[in-house]
Design an enzyme around this catalytic site. Structure first.
Site, PDB file in Angstrom:
ATOM      1  N   GLU A  10       0.766  -6.076   8.647  1.00 22.98           N
ATOM      2  CA  GLU A  10       1.848  -6.962   9.083  1.00 22.98           C
ATOM      3  C   GLU A  10       2.834  -6.174   9.933  1.00 22.98           C
ATOM      4  OE1 GLU A  10       5.555  -9.694   7.417  1.00 22.98           O
ATOM      5  OE2 GLU A  10       4.052  -8.917   6.025  1.00 22.98           O
TER       6      GLU A  10
ATOM      7  N   LYS B  80      -1.983 -10.464 -14.011  1.00 25.02           N
ATOM      8  CA  LYS B  80      -2.354 -11.013 -12.693  1.00 25.02           C
ATOM      9  C   LYS B  80      -2.050 -12.504 -12.561  1.00 25.02           C
ATOM     10  CE  LYS B  80      -6.074  -7.618 -12.036  1.00 25.02           C
ATOM     11  NZ  LYS B  80      -6.037  -6.940 -13.330  1.00 25.02           N
TER      12      LYS B  80
ATOM     13  N   ASP C  52      -3.755  -1.551  -8.439  1.00 27.36           N
ATOM     14  CA  ASP C  52      -4.510  -2.803  -8.447  1.00 27.36           C
ATOM     15  C   ASP C  52      -3.739  -3.843  -7.632  1.00 27.36           C
ATOM     16  OD1 ASP C  52      -5.860  -5.145  -8.944  1.00 27.36           O
ATOM     17  OD2 ASP C  52      -6.132  -4.763 -11.082  1.00 27.36           O
TER      18      ASP C  52
ATOM     19  N   HIS D 182      10.020 -10.180  15.053  1.00 30.06           N
ATOM     20  CA  HIS D 182       8.592 -10.418  14.835  1.00 30.06           C
ATOM     21  C   HIS D 182       7.861 -10.637  16.151  1.00 30.06           C
ATOM     22  CE1 HIS D 182       9.301 -10.667  10.525  1.00 30.06           C
ATOM     23  NE2 HIS D 182       7.990 -10.728  10.358  1.00 30.06           N
TER      24      HIS D 182
END
Length: 589
Positions: free
Chosen positions: A268, A400, A476, A574
């Protein structure tokens, strides 16, 4: 493997009919007489099924006879080693039939694999090479619907674009044979590492087989330059390459009196630059401070009883302080680093959810806590024999998944980080003012998130920074879900001139040993932060320090993004950093 495959094109046919050609031998035939390959069973005097039936009957007949004779001898007190001529013949017949059944009964079964490994294929001539089937009538390419031959060819879905077979030269003929076996389905792809003993070679062969079966190229996916042995049995199964993710550096981040260069793996644009600006603002304002509030990984099995009364009895037993020491001894056997901290229970009818929390040293600790939980459950079966363990994880952990229990109770490392940003830094570096930031934070991060019904999402983009650091350091990535739970607070201080900003992250799940942290690239990023491996002097110190660095980086990211939004610079930045541009010099300026 896939049903539809395209195999490498064989040599051109010179057969009279030209359209179809047979290679070696096949179970699918046309009107021409095929040449059949010799079989091992041809050496038998009788057909294979009759020979098998004879020896099968002989084996069980003599076995029954001998057992019947030995039973009579035992009843009559006759020694078993005294045998008659008929018994000797029966024993010989038993041994002979057993050897045959062991060695030859599976000939027909083995031949099926041999036939699959050297199966015959048919192909059309070069003008129309879109028809191909093998001996067990499986379609291996996609023929047009209007073709009709004496061979029973099944029509297939329309041919997808870019599905030409991809054939890459291999290192040896043996590798070529293995690839063909994978394509044919005779060798499972997952077994290559154990069969070959060479992880890189296994990845190369699997990659080539995948290209041939799908007709899709993996040219842009790198294969060379990676240690595939380092991931065997612990990080990734059936590899065919690795994905390249650029790693940028933000900082230095001045946190608790020390400077850190923050590695961020991301695709990104603007993320690293924005976090870097936040680090600069914090540095010029004297740095940030952090506090570790809690350190404990959790696992919550679900057990069931016949009645709610029994479930409640176990709940009271586990939460009784007098029983904690005995349970801790059992739990701590799982590891020299695992130390039980507490047990929290919740009942739903006859089901009991037991949330264990323990310290795990420098490891993230999921496996460690699971082993400890298993020990305790086995220990409880002596007093609660009617307990039915439904699952080692009952989602009360919660792993998660966004969950209120993690937001309230915490999971992993709970950290709060704060900084006071000076008025001149807010204006010169962040290009905004304190009052606008405070108002925006209230309306966006607090009120806006409440309107959205957010759970742990009272922030601008904590997940961006957490994910980038997680990927760079071998954590993770899926645990970004709860690790990004964050509330960002801002208020004006020092008579409204300066900005006080804080972030509170109750469930940062990180480790510096185990999993992906041991890979070369990820270890390098951990080494950059000074937290690679396990801390021998004070176990757990490195993982706790990593959690505070994550929180400090989130603080920098929140500060910069909120400033960009307040100043109306978000879209402009951006467009500059998150869009492809061939003129690199102009983008850099």
């Amino acid at each position: 493997m896939d049903t539809f495959r395209r195999l490498p094109k064989p040599l051109r046919s010179t057969a009279p009919h030209g359209n179809l050609r047979k290679r070696k031998h096949s179970a699918v035939v046309d009107d021409r007489s095929p040449s059949t390959a010799p079989k091992a069973s041809d050496a038998l005097p009788l057909p294979l099924h009759l020979t098998n039936a004879v020896f099968f009957t002989l084996f069980f007949s003599v076995a029954y006879y001998l057992l019947h004779r030995w039973r009579d001898k035992i009843r009559n007190s006759i020694p078993l080693h005294i045998v008659t001529l008929s018994e000797i013949a029966a024993i010989v017949s038993l041994i002979a039939s057993f050897i045959y059944l062991l060695g030859f009964f599976g000939i027909d079964y083995v031949q099926s694999f041999i036939a699959r490994a050297s199966h015959d294929v048919w192909e059309l001539n070069d003008t129309n090479p879109n028809y191909l089937i093998n001996e067990d009538h499986r379609l291996v390419t996609c023929p047009p619907a209007n073709i009709s031959t004496k061979t029973n060819i099944v029509s297939a879905p329309p041919k997808l674009p870019a599905s030409e077979p991809i054939i890459t030269p291999l290192a040896s003929e043996e590798d070529e044979m293995i690839v063909n076996s994978i394509v044919n389905g005779t060798i499972p792809s997952y077994s290559l590492e154990s069969k070959l003993g060479d992880c890189k070679r296994a990845a190369a062969i699997r990659r080539e087989a995948l290209q041939r079966m799908t007709g899709r190229s993996l040219e842009g996916l790198p294969l060379e330059g990676f240690d595939y042995g380092s991931i065997l049995g612990q990080c990734c199964e059936m590899p065919v390459g690795y994905v390249q993710i650029p790693v940028g550096i933000a900082g230095p981040l001045l946190l608790d009196g020390r400077e850190y260069s923050i590695p961020m793996a991301t695709t990104e644009g603007c993320l690293v630059a924005s976090t870097n600006r936040g680090c600069k603002a914090i540095y010029l304002s004297g740095g940030a401070t952090s506090v570790l509030l809690k350190d404990g990984m959790t696992r919550a099995p679900v057990v069931r009883f016949g009645t709610t009364t029994r479930a409640a009895e176990l709940k009271f037993f586990l939460e009784d302080p007098h029983n904690f020491d005995a349970l801790a001894v059992v739990f701590n056997r799982s590891s020299r680093f695992a130390r039980l901290q507490g047990i929290q229970c919740s009942i739903a009818g006859k089901n009991l959810y037991i949330r264990f929390s323990c310290s795990t040293g420098d490891a993230m600790g999921m496996n460690m806590v699971s082993k400890g939980v298993q020990n305790v459950l086995e220990f409880l079966e002596s007093d609660f024999a009617d307990m039915d363990v439904i699952g080692i994880s009952g989602n009360f952990c919660s792993d998660k998944k966004p969950a209120a229990v993690n937001w309230i109770e915490g999971r992993g490392k709970s950290v709060v980080c704060e900084a006071i940003i000076k008025e001149e830094v807010v204006k010169k570096v962040l290009k905004t003012d304190v009052a606008l930031l405070v108002e925006l934070n209230m309306l966006k991060n607090l009120a806006g998130s409440a309107v959205a019904g957010a759970l742990g999402g009272f922030n601008a983009h904590a997940g961006n920074i957490v994910s980038a650091i997680f990927i760079a350091t071998g954590q993770d990535p899926a645990q970004n879900v709860e690790s990004s739970h964050c509330i960002t607070m801002m208020e004006a201080v020092n008579d409204g001139k300066d900005l006080h900003i804080s972030v509170t992250l109750p469930s940062i799940e990180v480790g510096t040993v185990g999993g992906g942290t041991q890979l070369a690239s990820q270890s390098a990023c951990l080494n950059l932060l000074g937290v690679m491996g396990a801390c021998k002097e004070s176990p757990g110190s490195y993982s706790r320090l990593l959690a505070t660095i994550v929180a400090g980086s989130v603080l920098a990211g929140e500060l910069s993004l909120m400033s960009a939004i307040a100043a109306g610079q978000l879209v402009k930045s951006h467009m500059k950093y998150n869009r492809s541009s061939k003129d690199v010099s102009k983008a850099a300026s």
